[in-house]
Design a protein around this motif. Structure first.
Motif, PDB file in Angstrom:
ATOM      1  N   UNK A 169       0.842  -1.315  -0.081  1.00  0.00           N
ATOM      2  CA  UNK A 169       0.026  -0.059   0.041  1.00  0.00           C
ATOM      3  C   UNK A 169       0.936   1.103   0.104  1.00  0.00           C
ATOM      4  N   UNK A 170       2.007   1.167   0.759  1.00  0.00           N
ATOM      5  CA  UNK A 170       2.792   2.480   0.731  1.00  0.00           C
ATOM      6  C   UNK A 170       3.519   2.603  -0.449  1.00  0.00           C
ATOM      7  N   UNK A 171       3.781   1.380  -1.110  1.00  0.00           N
ATOM      8  CA  UNK A 171       4.507   1.785  -2.362  1.00  0.00           C
ATOM      9  C   UNK A 171       3.434   1.817  -3.465  1.00  0.00           C
ATOM     10  N   UNK A 172       2.245   1.949  -3.006  1.00  0.00           N
ATOM     11  CA  UNK A 172       1.175   2.226  -4.272  1.00  0.00           C
ATOM     12  C   UNK A 172       1.446   1.131  -5.354  1.00  0.00           C
ATOM     13  N   UNK A 173       1.751  -0.058  -5.210  1.00  0.00           N
ATOM     14  CA  UNK A 173       1.855  -1.043  -6.075  1.00  0.00           C
ATOM     15  C   UNK A 173       0.193  -1.692  -6.086  1.00  0.00           C
ATOM     16  N   UNK A 174      -0.512  -1.167  -7.034  1.00  0.00           N
ATOM     17  CA  UNK A 174      -2.007  -1.633  -7.220  1.00  0.00           C
ATOM     18  C   UNK A 174      -1.938  -3.079  -7.428  1.00  0.00           C
ATOM     19  N   UNK A 175      -1.357  -3.667  -8.485  1.00  0.00           N
ATOM     20  CA  UNK A 175      -1.204  -4.885  -8.725  1.00  0.00           C
ATOM     21  C   UNK A 175      -0.965  -5.985  -7.554  1.00  0.00           C
ATOM     22  N   UNK A 176       0.095  -5.713  -6.678  1.00  0.00           N
ATOM     23  CA  UNK A 176       0.464  -6.307  -5.738  1.00  0.00           C
ATOM     24  C   UNK A 176      -0.688  -6.391  -4.562  1.00  0.00           C
ATOM     25  N   UNK A 177      -1.312  -5.259  -4.300  1.00  0.00           N
ATOM     26  CA  UNK A 177      -2.340  -4.915  -3.379  1.00  0.00           C
ATOM     27  C   UNK A 177      -3.329  -5.824  -4.104  1.00  0.00           C
ATOM     28  N   UNK A 178      -3.876  -5.786  -5.012  1.00  0.00           N
ATOM     29  CA  UNK A 178      -4.881  -6.477  -5.587  1.00  0.00           C
ATOM     30  C   UNK A 178      -4.673  -8.088  -5.565  1.00  0.00           C
ATOM     31  N   UNK A 179      -3.611  -8.536  -5.550  1.00  0.00           N
ATOM     32  CA  UNK A 179      -3.133  -9.838  -5.778  1.00  0.00           C
ATOM     33  C   UNK A 179      -3.118 -10.208  -4.178  1.00  0.00           C
ATOM     34  N   UNK A 180      -2.663  -9.322  -3.276  1.00  0.00           N
ATOM     35  CA  UNK A 180      -2.712  -9.820  -1.867  1.00  0.00           C
ATOM     36  C   UNK A 180      -4.351 -10.200  -1.243  1.00  0.00           C
ATOM     37  N   UNK A 181      -4.837  -9.072  -1.595  1.00  0.00           N
ATOM     38  CA  UNK A 181      -6.469  -9.222  -1.229  1.00  0.00           C
ATOM     39  C   UNK A 181      -6.926 -10.323  -1.846  1.00  0.00           C
ATOM     40  N   UNK A 182      -6.744 -10.517  -3.199  1.00  0.00           N
ATOM     41  CA  UNK A 182      -7.519 -11.835  -3.665  1.00  0.00           C
ATOM     42  C   UNK A 182      -7.023 -12.924  -3.065  1.00  0.00           C
ATOM     43  N   UNK A 183      -5.939 -13.198  -2.347  1.00  0.00           N
ATOM     44  CA  UNK A 183      -5.353 -14.185  -1.711  1.00  0.00           C
ATOM     45  C   UNK A 183      -5.580 -14.363  -0.318  1.00  0.00           C
ATOM     46  N   UNK A 184      -6.430 -13.673   0.091  1.00  0.00           N
ATOM     47  CA  UNK A 184      -7.162 -13.592   1.495  1.00  0.00           C
ATOM     48  C   UNK A 184      -6.224 -12.566   2.372  1.00  0.00           C
ATOM     49  N   UNK A 185      -5.603 -11.439   1.915  1.00  0.00           N
ATOM     50  CA  UNK A 185      -4.813 -10.841   2.838  1.00  0.00           C
ATOM     51  C   UNK A 185      -5.859  -9.861   3.519  1.00  0.00           C
ATOM     52  N   UNK A 186      -5.632  -9.881   4.807  1.00  0.00           N
ATOM     53  CA  UNK A 186      -6.377  -9.373   5.804  1.00  0.00           C
ATOM     54  C   UNK A 186      -6.055  -7.842   5.870  1.00  0.00           C
ATOM     55  N   UNK A 187      -7.440  -7.035   5.459  1.00  0.00           N
ATOM     56  CA  UNK A 187      -7.036  -5.486   5.794  1.00  0.00           C
ATOM     57  C   UNK A 187      -7.573  -4.768   6.645  1.00  0.00           C
ATOM     58  N   UNK A 188      -8.094  -5.350   7.595  1.00  0.00           N
ATOM     59  CA  UNK A 188      -8.765  -4.881   8.984  1.00  0.00           C
ATOM     60  C   UNK A 188      -7.867  -5.200  10.115  1.00  0.00           C
ATOM     61  N   UNK A 189      -7.316  -6.483  10.497  1.00  0.00           N
ATOM     62  CA  UNK A 189      -6.961  -6.691  11.604  1.00  0.00           C
ATOM     63  C   UNK A 189      -5.345  -6.373  11.908  1.00  0.00           C
ATOM     64  N   UNK A 190      -4.623  -6.529  10.944  1.00  0.00           N
ATOM     65  CA  UNK A 190      -3.219  -5.999  11.160  1.00  0.00           C
ATOM     66  C   UNK A 190      -2.913  -4.595  11.591  1.00  0.00           C
ATOM     67  N   UNK A 191      -2.246  -4.622  12.656  1.00  0.00           N
ATOM     68  CA  UNK A 191      -1.538  -3.074  13.161  1.00  0.00           C
ATOM     69  C   UNK A 191      -0.192  -3.045  13.062  1.00  0.00           C
ATOM     70  N   UNK A 192       0.318  -1.973  12.592  1.00  0.00           N
ATOM     71  CA  UNK A 192       1.711  -1.711  12.583  1.00  0.00           C
ATOM     72  C   UNK A 192       2.085  -0.953  13.975  1.00  0.00           C
ATOM     73  N   UNK A 193       2.501  -1.616  14.727  1.00  0.00           N
ATOM     74  CA  UNK A 193       2.749  -1.029  16.363  1.00  0.00           C
ATOM     75  C   UNK A 193       3.962  -0.669  16.487  1.00  0.00           C
ATOM     76  N   UNK A 194       4.965  -1.070  15.594  1.00  0.00           N
ATOM     77  CA  UNK A 194       6.512  -0.904  15.953  1.00  0.00           C
ATOM     78  C   UNK A 194       6.960   0.482  16.130  1.00  0.00           C
ATOM     79  N   UNK A 195       8.067   0.689  16.857  1.00  0.00           N
ATOM     80  CA  UNK A 195       8.467   2.332  17.161  1.00  0.00           C
ATOM     81  C   UNK A 195       8.773   2.854  15.944  1.00  0.00           C
ATOM     82  N   UNK A 196       9.022   2.421  14.774  1.00  0.00           N
ATOM     83  CA  UNK A 196       9.212   3.179  13.676  1.00  0.00           C
ATOM     84  C   UNK A 196       8.030   3.892  13.086  1.00  0.00           C
TER      85      UNK A 196
END
Length: 523
Positions: free
Chosen positions: A16-43
């Protein structure tokens, strides 16, 4: 270390950050979770060593990227528009904090349009974070004029259009301080960002401030000025006619003590009719001091010490002066009742602080207000630095004369006298306290030369240059400073006066078939 900094990050976040539409679509179609993951690292933490702040959720990352196709794709895949991170910030909060303001406005429109389809009771732009700020209020606090203006325009309602003429109703919700202790006006005044002052020119903020000030604010403020003038005048008369008596015959004093009158005891102070008249004035002075403390202390607890005493717009130094004055008046009462014969020193400080605080009311006048701020800055910043440097130089003189007889050169007898004498010397009030008939250590001559070069030439001229620069800066910001003072004064008067003395401005939306909110109409 790596897991601690990048904890919670997923391939979908990266795509998503890299704005790679094809990869985003591929990950979502493969069941990628768009709601649960949370980037909580100090970065990804805000103000905790993090390098970026995009929120924690995939949708927040997508919103910060600004790609509409990716945002729609993530929302359609099940991402909620109302998710909040560890700070309670929604997607809109995060967008307010992004540097690309125009892109943020476009993304806000897209996400709010998607959220409107959910028919939630509370609009997305009215959701609070853990600090009680909505995206609208956060934009005001951060001085983000682009997003703030955009949200104001989204809330306005068009009444009618006649060619190039239009009539609008501007929503005052969250702007007016009438029923909101953390209104936009309050946030602008307390903001650490200079850009926040520019929000005072935005419609309807500018018009609301003008109405409040011209119809009520300036009249109440000047009434307070008259009451304070009467109060400090009464206290001054009580000091002038304080209970004194001639020294008794058995009064012992040194040859250099020229005292001819001393303070009366408590029992002797209230005997005649004039004493009772003075007593009435003293009671008024004491009650006034308690009222000042009763008003100021809750404000300190509400705003916090840093903002209460530190911010120029809130008249920080004048609050300090007023609290010191009131505390010393209470101390005077204790001294009088307990027959402590030290009223002179305390009373002198009370008069200095009390009359000095009268400058605060110059804020109510457009011509004088900015100059009061200039005096505050010069005293607190420029002159303060100069006196701090003088203090350390004087310590050197005290060390030199520490071994000498205090009566040999009286101006250098103690550290306090040395500081006072050196201040007079640099101000050319007195000549150099030097007696050629008395042995002086050679280092003293060296110290005087160094002092004359550093203080008399360098520091004094530097102080003049800094004060000139301060005056120039205040002159450049004159209009902004006047407006911010006007708002701060309005808020102060509103907090201190009963609600029944104020009228809520605008018109109720029910009159136009709208929600129960208040609006200002402009043509």
């Amino acid at each position: 270390m790596t897991s601690e900094f990048f904890q919670g990050i997923t391939p979908l976040h990266i795509a998503v950050v890299n704005q790679n539409i094809s990869l985003v679509h591929h990950l979502i179609s493969r069941g990628g979770d768009v709601e649960t993951p949370r980037a909580t690292g100090l970065y990804f933490r805000k103000r905790r060593g993090g390098l970026i702040y995009y929120g924690e959720h995939v949708l927040s990352f997508a919103a910060c990227g600004g790609n509409k196709d990716i945002i729609s794709m993530v929302i359609d895949a099940g991402a909620s528009t109302r998710v909040q991170d560890y700070r309670g910030n929604t997607v809109l909060h995060v967008l307010v904090l992004q540097p690309n303001k125009m892109a943020a406005c476009q993304t806000i429109d897209l996400i709010m349009a998607q959220d409107a389809e959910l028919n939630e009771e509370v609009p997305l732009d009215m959701v609070h974070n853990i600090r009680g700020l909505t995206p609208f209020k956060l934009a005001a606090k951060e001085g983000n004029i682009v997003v703030f203006q955009h949200l104001v325009n989204k809330r306005r309602i068009v009444q009618w259009n006649r060619g190039s003429f239009s009539s609008f109703l501007y929503d005052l919700t969250e702007i007016d301080s009438w029923a909101d202790n953390m209104s936009v006006l309050e946030l602008i005044v307390r903001s650490d960002h200079k850009e926040a002052r520019r929000l005072l020119e935005v419609t309807p903020v500018k018009q609301l401030i003008s109405l409040k000030w011209n119809l009520y604010g300036k009249h109440y403020f000047r009434l307070l000025m008259i009451l304070y003038l009467l109060y400090i005048g009464i206290f001054t008369l009580c000091c002038v006619f304080r209970p004194l008596k001639d020294i008794p015959q058995n009064y012992t004093q040194s040859d250099i003590d020229k005292t001819i009158r001393i303070q009366k005891s408590f029992n002797e102070s209230y005997v005649t009719h004039e004493d009772n008249l003075r007593l009435a004035g003293e009671i008024i002075s004491l009650l006034g001091a308690f009222i000042i403390l009763f008003i100021e202390i809750p404000d300190i607890a509400r705003v916090g010490l840093k903002h209460f005493f530190g911010q120029t717009a809130l008249a920080g130094p004048f609050h300090v002066i007023l609290i010191f004055y009131a505390s010393l008046v209470v101390l005077l009462f204790v001294f009088r009742v307990c027959n402590v014969y030290k009223e002179t020193e305390v009373m002198a400080l009370c008069l200095v602080f009390g009359w000095c605080n009268f400058m605060f009311f110059a804020r109510g006048f457009e011509m004088l207000g900015p100059h009061v701020i200039m005096i505050q800055k010069i005293i607190l910043e420029d002159l303060g630095r100069f006196m701090w440097q003088m203090f350390f130089i004087t310590m050197g003189f005290s060390t030199v004369y520490m071994t000498q007889d205090p009566t040999s050169i009286p101006p250098y007898a103690t550290f306090a006298l040395t500081l006072f004498s050196e201040t007079e010397l640099i101000s050319t009030v007195i000549n150099l306290p030097y007696d050629p008939t008395i042995y002086t250590p050679p280092i003293a001559s060296i110290m005087h030369v160094v002092y004359s070069l550093i203080s008399g030439i360098l520091l004094l001229n530097l102080l003049i240059a800094i004060m000139t620069d301060t005056e120039w800066k205040v002159a450049q910001e004159k209009d902004e400073l006047w407006r911010i003072q006007m708002v701060a004064t309005i808020l102060m008067v509103e907090r201190k006066l009963p609600r029944c003395l104020w009228t809520q401005f605008g018109e109720c939306g029910l009159k136009y078939g709208l929600k129960e909110r208040w609006y200002l109409s402009f043509h």
